[in-house]
Scaffold this motif. Structure first.
Motif: not given
Ligand code: ATP
Ligand code: MG
Length: 234
Positions: A93-95, A145, A168
């Motif tokens: 996940t990219y945060n 990403q 993802a």
């Protein structure tokens, strides 16, 4: 030159009387500038391996050295400082910061490092020049990403830890993300450690480590890196 040396490393969890050995006598050297791919089925210990190498998690036994210094005995505060200064992370996940645009997100990354990379060059390296002013909701998953890669690269880490960086993503966007990783390695010399369960991805690296049940079961040297656009997917 060996950048990281992992010697007889164990990670054992205890829940009540039950012991789970998640890393079982790991020995591995990681060379400066290489792309190392860690491959293995779910539960084999890949994420744990990344977490202990990068000091996010503590080992139970053994030793981890970084440029000859034993980092595995560092206390929390020292480890955190070391990690901030030298290491970069890309997660599944990219945060990212939603209220900042691409340029600003990367700038935040740059502000964390000791030596700041040029933000425009980095954005160009990951192929986002056209999207510099966009906010996160205006970007696809693969583009987001790549922002997270750019942000991690902006602080000029010596090593980048990538846990399922394309997990993802579909094939087309996933390959673009891998391209950005390879390009950063070639242009900036960043050592890349990539965890994946996708055997196709392994071919982009210099070396493949296969894990099973907490052990390294095979090591394969890749004579020639395969261009991400030519690898089989899934
Ligand atoms: N805190 C914990 N206590 C006990 N067991 C744990 C703990 N954390 C992880 N494990 C176990 O360690 C093993 C390895 O987990 P890890 O997350 O490293 O696997 P992985 O190879 O990254 O898998 P995936 O491909 O699903 O991400 C798993 O069997 C997991 O259940
Ligand atoms: Mg994992």
């Amino acid at each position: 030159m060996n950048l990281i040396e992992i010697e007889n490393v164990y990670k054992i969890y205890k829940t009540g009387k039950i012991k789970t050995t998640v890393l079982n006598d790991i020995n591995l050297n990681i060379k400066q500038g290489e792309i190392l791919v860690i491959l293995g089925p779910s539960g084999s210990g890949k994420t744990t391996m990344l977490n202990v190498i990068s000091g996010l998690d503590k080992i139970t036994k053994g030793k981890i050295k970084y440029k000859g210094k034993t980092i595995s005995k560092y206390r929390d505060a020292k480890m955190t400082r070391f990690r901030k200064k030298n290491l970069g992370f890309i997660f599944q996940t990219y945060n990212l910061l939603e209220h900042l645009n691409v340029y600003e997100n990367v700038l935040v990354g740059a502000s964390l490092g000791k030596t700041k990379a040029d933000v425009d060059t980095i954005i160009d390296t990951v192929g986002l020049k056209k999207h510099k002013k966009k906010y996160m909701y205006q970007l696809s998953g693969g583009e987001q990403q790549r922002v997270s890669i750019a942000r991690a690269l902006a602080k000029s880490p010596e090593v980048m830890f990538c846990d399922e960086p394309t997990g993802a993503l579909d094939e087309k966007t996933g390959k673009k993300v891998l391209d950005a990783i390879v390009e950063a390695n070639e242009k900036l010399g960043t050592t890349m450690i990539i965890v994946t369960h996708n055997p196709g991805i392994a071919q982009i690296g210099d070396r493949i480590i296969k894990m099973n049940s907490g052990k390294i079961v095979e090591e394969i040297k890749n004579k020639k890196r395969t261009n991400p656009k030519d690898i089989p997917w899934g």
